[in-house]
Structures are given as structure tokens and as C-alpha cells.
Design a protein around this motif. Sequence first.
Motif, PDB file in Angstrom:
ATOM      1  N   VAL A 162      16.234  24.169   4.141  1.00  0.00           N
ATOM      2  CA  VAL A 162      15.871  25.480   3.609  1.00  0.00           C
ATOM      3  C   VAL A 162      15.221  25.280   2.242  1.00  0.00           C
ATOM      4  CG1 VAL A 162      16.753  27.688   2.780  1.00  0.00           C
ATOM      5  CG2 VAL A 162      17.706  26.676   4.857  1.00  0.00           C
ATOM      6  N   LYS A 163      14.001  25.766   2.081  1.00  0.00           N
ATOM      7  CA  LYS A 163      13.292  25.631   0.815  1.00  0.00           C
ATOM      8  C   LYS A 163      13.085  26.991   0.157  1.00  0.00           C
ATOM      9  CE  LYS A 163      10.637  21.370   1.561  1.00  0.00           C
ATOM     10  NZ  LYS A 163       9.283  20.762   1.510  1.00  0.00           N
ATOM     11  N   ARG A 164      12.902  26.941  -1.168  1.00  0.00           N
ATOM     12  CA  ARG A 164      12.479  28.121  -1.921  1.00  0.00           C
ATOM     13  C   ARG A 164      10.967  28.069  -2.038  1.00  0.00           C
ATOM     14  NH1 ARG A 164      16.733  26.395  -6.446  1.00  0.00           N
ATOM     15  NH2 ARG A 164      16.242  24.444  -5.385  1.00  0.00           N
ATOM     16  N   VAL A 165      10.292  29.112  -1.571  1.00  0.00           N
ATOM     17  CA  VAL A 165       8.830  29.106  -1.567  1.00  0.00           C
ATOM     18  C   VAL A 165       8.290  30.343  -2.278  1.00  0.00           C
ATOM     19  CG1 VAL A 165       8.574  27.685   0.498  1.00  0.00           C
ATOM     20  CG2 VAL A 165       8.819  30.163   0.739  1.00  0.00           C
ATOM     21  N   ILE A 166       7.086  30.193  -2.829  1.00  0.00           N
ATOM     22  CA  ILE A 166       6.372  31.283  -3.488  1.00  0.00           C
ATOM     23  C   ILE A 166       5.349  31.832  -2.509  1.00  0.00           C
ATOM     24  CG2 ILE A 166       4.990  31.976  -5.480  1.00  0.00           C
ATOM     25  CD1 ILE A 166       7.734  30.934  -6.263  1.00  0.00           C
ATOM     26  N   VAL A 167       5.381  33.149  -2.296  1.00  0.00           N
ATOM     27  CA  VAL A 167       4.480  33.753  -1.308  1.00  0.00           C
ATOM     28  C   VAL A 167       3.823  35.014  -1.865  1.00  0.00           C
ATOM     29  CG1 VAL A 167       5.709  32.856   0.714  1.00  0.00           C
ATOM     30  CG2 VAL A 167       6.376  35.056  -0.263  1.00  0.00           C
ATOM     31  N   ALA A 168       2.678  35.330  -1.298  1.00  0.00           N
ATOM     32  CA  ALA A 168       1.976  36.580  -1.582  1.00  0.00           C
ATOM     33  C   ALA A 168       1.083  36.879  -0.391  1.00  0.00           C
ATOM     34  CB  ALA A 168       1.158  36.469  -2.867  1.00  0.00           C
ATOM     35  N   SER A 169       0.606  38.117  -0.311  1.00  0.00           N
ATOM     36  CA  SER A 169      -0.262  38.494   0.805  1.00  0.00           C
ATOM     37  C   SER A 169      -1.672  37.954   0.574  1.00  0.00           C
ATOM     38  CB  SER A 169      -0.314  40.015   0.940  1.00  0.00           C
ATOM     39  OG  SER A 169      -1.069  40.577  -0.120  1.00  0.00           O
ATOM     40  N   PRO A 170      -2.424  37.713   1.635  1.00  0.00           N
ATOM     41  CA  PRO A 170      -3.821  37.275   1.474  1.00  0.00           C
ATOM     42  C   PRO A 170      -4.638  38.260   0.633  1.00  0.00           C
ATOM     43  CG  PRO A 170      -3.096  36.947   3.735  1.00  0.00           C
ATOM     44  CD  PRO A 170      -2.009  37.712   3.054  1.00  0.00           C
ATOM     45  N   ARG A 171      -4.407  39.556   0.819  1.00  0.00           N
ATOM     46  CA  ARG A 171      -5.157  40.549   0.036  1.00  0.00           C
ATOM     47  C   ARG A 171      -4.852  40.421  -1.439  1.00  0.00           C
ATOM     48  NH1 ARG A 171      -3.896  45.845  -1.392  1.00  0.00           N
ATOM     49  NH2 ARG A 171      -2.104  45.894   0.022  1.00  0.00           N
ATOM     50  N   TYR A 172      -3.566  40.272  -1.785  1.00  0.00           N
ATOM     51  CA  TYR A 172      -3.207  40.124  -3.201  1.00  0.00           C
ATOM     52  C   TYR A 172      -3.863  38.872  -3.781  1.00  0.00           C
ATOM     53  CZ  TYR A 172      -0.648  39.330  -7.483  1.00  0.00           C
ATOM     54  OH  TYR A 172      -0.342  39.095  -8.804  1.00  0.00           O
ATOM     55  N   LEU A 173      -3.800  37.764  -3.063  1.00  0.00           N
ATOM     56  CA  LEU A 173      -4.347  36.508  -3.563  1.00  0.00           C
ATOM     57  C   LEU A 173      -5.869  36.584  -3.735  1.00  0.00           C
ATOM     58  CD1 LEU A 173      -2.207  33.997  -1.491  1.00  0.00           C
ATOM     59  CD2 LEU A 173      -1.991  34.512  -3.936  1.00  0.00           C
ATOM     60  N   ALA A 174      -6.518  37.353  -2.870  1.00  0.00           N
ATOM     61  CA  ALA A 174      -7.971  37.484  -2.973  1.00  0.00           C
ATOM     62  C   ALA A 174      -8.384  38.315  -4.187  1.00  0.00           C
ATOM     63  CB  ALA A 174      -8.524  38.121  -1.703  1.00  0.00           C
ATOM     64  N   ARG A 178      -6.428  32.654  -9.201  1.00  0.00           N
ATOM     65  CA  ARG A 178      -5.827  31.594  -8.377  1.00  0.00           C
ATOM     66  C   ARG A 178      -4.521  31.113  -8.986  1.00  0.00           C
ATOM     67  NH1 ARG A 178      -9.353  26.671  -7.385  1.00  0.00           N
ATOM     68  NH2 ARG A 178      -7.648  26.215  -5.927  1.00  0.00           N
ATOM     69  N   ILE A 179      -3.598  30.719  -8.110  1.00  0.00           N
ATOM     70  CA  ILE A 179      -2.318  30.157  -8.545  1.00  0.00           C
ATOM     71  C   ILE A 179      -2.351  28.675  -8.183  1.00  0.00           C
ATOM     72  CG2 ILE A 179       0.199  30.269  -8.340  1.00  0.00           C
ATOM     73  CD1 ILE A 179      -0.154  33.182  -7.377  1.00  0.00           C
ATOM     74  N   VAL A 180      -2.590  27.832  -9.194  1.00  0.00           N
ATOM     75  CA  VAL A 180      -2.729  26.396  -8.965  1.00  0.00           C
ATOM     76  C   VAL A 180      -1.491  25.648  -9.438  1.00  0.00           C
ATOM     77  CG1 VAL A 180      -4.128  24.362  -9.493  1.00  0.00           C
ATOM     78  CG2 VAL A 180      -5.229  26.592  -9.185  1.00  0.00           C
ATOM     79  N   GLU A 181      -0.880  26.109 -10.513  1.00  0.00           N
ATOM     80  CA  GLU A 181       0.328  25.493 -11.051  1.00  0.00           C
ATOM     81  C   GLU A 181       1.301  26.605 -11.450  1.00  0.00           C
ATOM     82  OE1 GLU A 181      -0.893  24.857 -15.676  1.00  0.00           O
ATOM     83  OE2 GLU A 181      -1.409  23.269 -14.249  1.00  0.00           O
ATOM     84  N   PRO A 182       2.591  26.262 -11.605  1.00  0.00           N
ATOM     85  CA  PRO A 182       3.583  27.307 -11.896  1.00  0.00           C
ATOM     86  C   PRO A 182       3.240  28.191 -13.084  1.00  0.00           C
ATOM     87  CG  PRO A 182       4.692  25.287 -11.288  1.00  0.00           C
ATOM     88  CD  PRO A 182       3.242  24.949 -11.373  1.00  0.00           C
ATOM     89  N   GLY A 183       2.659  27.625 -14.137  1.00  0.00           N
ATOM     90  CA  GLY A 183       2.335  28.423 -15.314  1.00  0.00           C
ATOM     91  C   GLY A 183       1.387  29.575 -15.028  1.00  0.00           C
ATOM     92  N   ASP A 184       0.599  29.467 -13.955  1.00  0.00           N
ATOM     93  CA  ASP A 184      -0.333  30.541 -13.607  1.00  0.00           C
ATOM     94  C   ASP A 184       0.395  31.834 -13.238  1.00  0.00           C
ATOM     95  OD1 ASP A 184      -2.453  28.804 -13.998  1.00  0.00           O
ATOM     96  OD2 ASP A 184      -2.564  28.237 -11.873  1.00  0.00           O
ATOM     97  N   PRO A 205       9.882  19.031 -12.243  1.00  0.00           N
ATOM     98  CA  PRO A 205       8.984  18.485 -13.270  1.00  0.00           C
ATOM     99  C   PRO A 205       7.599  18.184 -12.702  1.00  0.00           C
ATOM    100  CG  PRO A 205      11.121  17.379 -13.319  1.00  0.00           C
ATOM    101  CD  PRO A 205      11.099  18.207 -12.070  1.00  0.00           C
ATOM    102  N   ALA A 206       6.596  18.280 -13.562  1.00  0.00           N
ATOM    103  CA  ALA A 206       5.240  17.880 -13.166  1.00  0.00           C
ATOM    104  C   ALA A 206       5.212  16.367 -12.962  1.00  0.00           C
ATOM    105  CB  ALA A 206       4.253  18.290 -14.257  1.00  0.00           C
ATOM    106  N   PRO A 207       4.267  15.862 -12.193  1.00  0.00           N
ATOM    107  CA  PRO A 207       4.166  14.401 -12.009  1.00  0.00           C
ATOM    108  C   PRO A 207       4.100  13.680 -13.347  1.00  0.00           C
ATOM    109  CG  PRO A 207       2.720  15.544 -10.481  1.00  0.00           C
ATOM    110  CD  PRO A 207       3.257  16.585 -11.398  1.00  0.00           C
ATOM    111  N   ASP A 262       3.045  22.153  -3.770  1.00  0.00           N
ATOM    112  CA  ASP A 262       3.366  20.890  -4.426  1.00  0.00           C
ATOM    113  C   ASP A 262       4.409  21.051  -5.529  1.00  0.00           C
ATOM    114  OD1 ASP A 262       1.539  19.562  -2.828  1.00  0.00           O
ATOM    115  OD2 ASP A 262      -0.122  19.859  -4.246  1.00  0.00           O
ATOM    116  N   ALA A 263       4.892  22.266  -5.720  1.00  0.00           N
ATOM    117  CA  ALA A 263       5.874  22.509  -6.783  1.00  0.00           C
ATOM    118  C   ALA A 263       7.152  23.104  -6.212  1.00  0.00           C
ATOM    119  CB  ALA A 263       5.283  23.444  -7.838  1.00  0.00           C
ATOM    120  N   GLU A 264       7.519  22.617  -5.037  1.00  0.00           N
ATOM    121  CA  GLU A 264       8.747  23.096  -4.403  1.00  0.00           C
ATOM    122  C   GLU A 264       9.879  22.101  -4.633  1.00  0.00           C
ATOM    123  OE1 GLU A 264       7.800  23.552  -0.306  1.00  0.00           O
ATOM    124  OE2 GLU A 264       6.391  25.218  -0.634  1.00  0.00           O
TER     125      GLU A 264
END
Length: 311
Positions: A162-174, A178-184, A205-207, A262-264
Motif C-alpha cells: 500500500v503506497k501513499r500517492v499524489i493524485v489530481a484530475s487530468p483537467r486540473y493538471l492541464a 506542472r508538478i515535477v517535484e514536491p516543492g511545486d 529525501p531527494a537523491p 519518483d517521490a513516493e
Amino acid sequence: MDRIEAMKVFIAALEEGSLAGAGRRLGRSPAAVSRAIAFLEAHVGAELLHRTTRTMKLSETGERYAAACRRVLVDLEEADLSAAGERAAPRGTLTITAPPISGEEILRPIVDAYLAAFPAVSVNLVLLDRHANLVEEGIDIALRVGELPDSSLVAIRVGGDVKRVIVASPRYLAEHPRIVEPGDLARHRIVTTTHFGHDNWVFPPAPGSSIARSVHFKPRLLVNSVRAALASAVDGHGVTRLYTYHVAERVLDGALRIVLRDAEFPPLPVHLVLPNGRNLIPKVRAFVDFAAPRLRAEFARLSAEASAFHG
């Protein structure tokens, strides 16, 4: 009056929410129930319940005494059933707690099948967005997602992806950056639940770093319901964080997309947990034996779905 019987009446009144309910459950008159509680109050020398014609509330002393009564009654039940050993058939009321979504969608069908297999048992299924104190709240078994703190509880692992994931709708993302890293996420509309954090989310942590990343935000919607957060995200009102089994169906049908893959954090385990010694009670042992393999199969199926939309 027998003090143990009076304790049973007291706990029944708390569980039923009224003296009349306790009377119906135990086959006693309201007057007999009231006398039993008055007997306990005289014995401890303090009021246990604040009672009016419409309400009943534990006093501070009553809260402590109720926890002690539950421990005494559990110990007595365990002693009786341990002496009976394998000859004792599952019977009585089994109290189980679970998070709302996994309780409704994963555990409840298994509970129904268990009840069909063991007609002398009834189940009180309590769906909570918190970790109950099993001993003090009189709970036999809990389904828990996540790492377990060190404790005296017995744990049976029934899942592990079971993972914790970040999600949003395609319409919201469009329509948003863009969400590329957690700080975004600090620039986005956040829909969060009380379970996943009121005003910040933590990421690995970041790489090349050993310091966990924490994103602080002021949520546009803070809600104590996973279903509400999920619906808000599907409708395009923001970004939310949930478990994979919460979002699997809506990701697979395209209503939601996962970001920050990549940040899960690593997958979390799922356990059935119970107070030490409760597995001696036939109704508890029978449920664990019945439910554990079925839960493992269901979480394995959900894991396969998660792998599909993570691929």
C-alpha cells in the motif's frame, strides 16, 4: 449485588448508549439496570454517569472505571475460554475496527462471509479514522495500515504493497503549473484529509540527500473523509494524497492521474492486530483464521492493480 454482573451492565449501557438499551440487550428492566449502576457508584464512591432524561455521559471517574471494567471482563472471558480450550465454539459479539474505506470495501465482505460461516457470532464493525486503544475501548481486532509502533499487540501481516500517492484530475493538471517535484505543490490547490496531514506532507529525501522533504501549505479543503477528498479531486478541485487502494479504480478509469511517482515512500504493510491473549478466545481465533488468507488475497489483487497503474 454481584460486582462483576454490575460491571457487565455498566459496559452494556455504554455500548448501547442508554440504560434502556442495556436492559433490552441483557433482558433486564430499566430499574434493574439503574440499580446495578447505582451499586457500582456506591462501591467506588463517585458518580460514573451523568444522566438526564435524554442523555448519558461518562464522568471523568467513569471513563477511568470503564477502561478498568473492560480489562476485568476481558480477562475473565479469556480465563473461561482458555479453560474450555478447543471445546469452545465461536460465539458472542466480536468487535472489529478498521479505517472507513478499507473497512467498507475490503473488510466488510469478509465479515459478512464470516458471519455466514459462524452463526453464533455477531460483529460490531467500528470504522474509525484513528487508532483506537483496543484494550480500553473493548475492541477485539483492528485492521491497520502502516508501520506498527512497538507494543504488546499481536500482529498478523495481511498485506504489504500500500503506497501513499499524489493524485489530481487530468483537467486540473492541464489548467495548472506542472508538478515535477514536491516543492511545486506549494503553488497548488491542496485537498487534504485529517489522516494525511492538516498543513504539510512529508516526502522521502531527494537523491543524494538524507533529509526528508516537507511541503507546507494552507489547504483549500481539509476534510475528515477520504471519500470527500477523492470526489473533490476527481471533480478537478485540487491535488490530494491518498492510499493506492483509495484511488486505484479512478486512476484505472482515467478520472485521476498520479504525479510525483519518483517521490513516493516505500509500500506500507497491513496487519490485523489484537491484544495479547485475545487469540485464545474462539470467536477471535476463528476470525483471524478465516479473514487473514482472504485479506492477503484481496490486498494481493489491489497490489496487482497498483502495479498496473504504476507501470
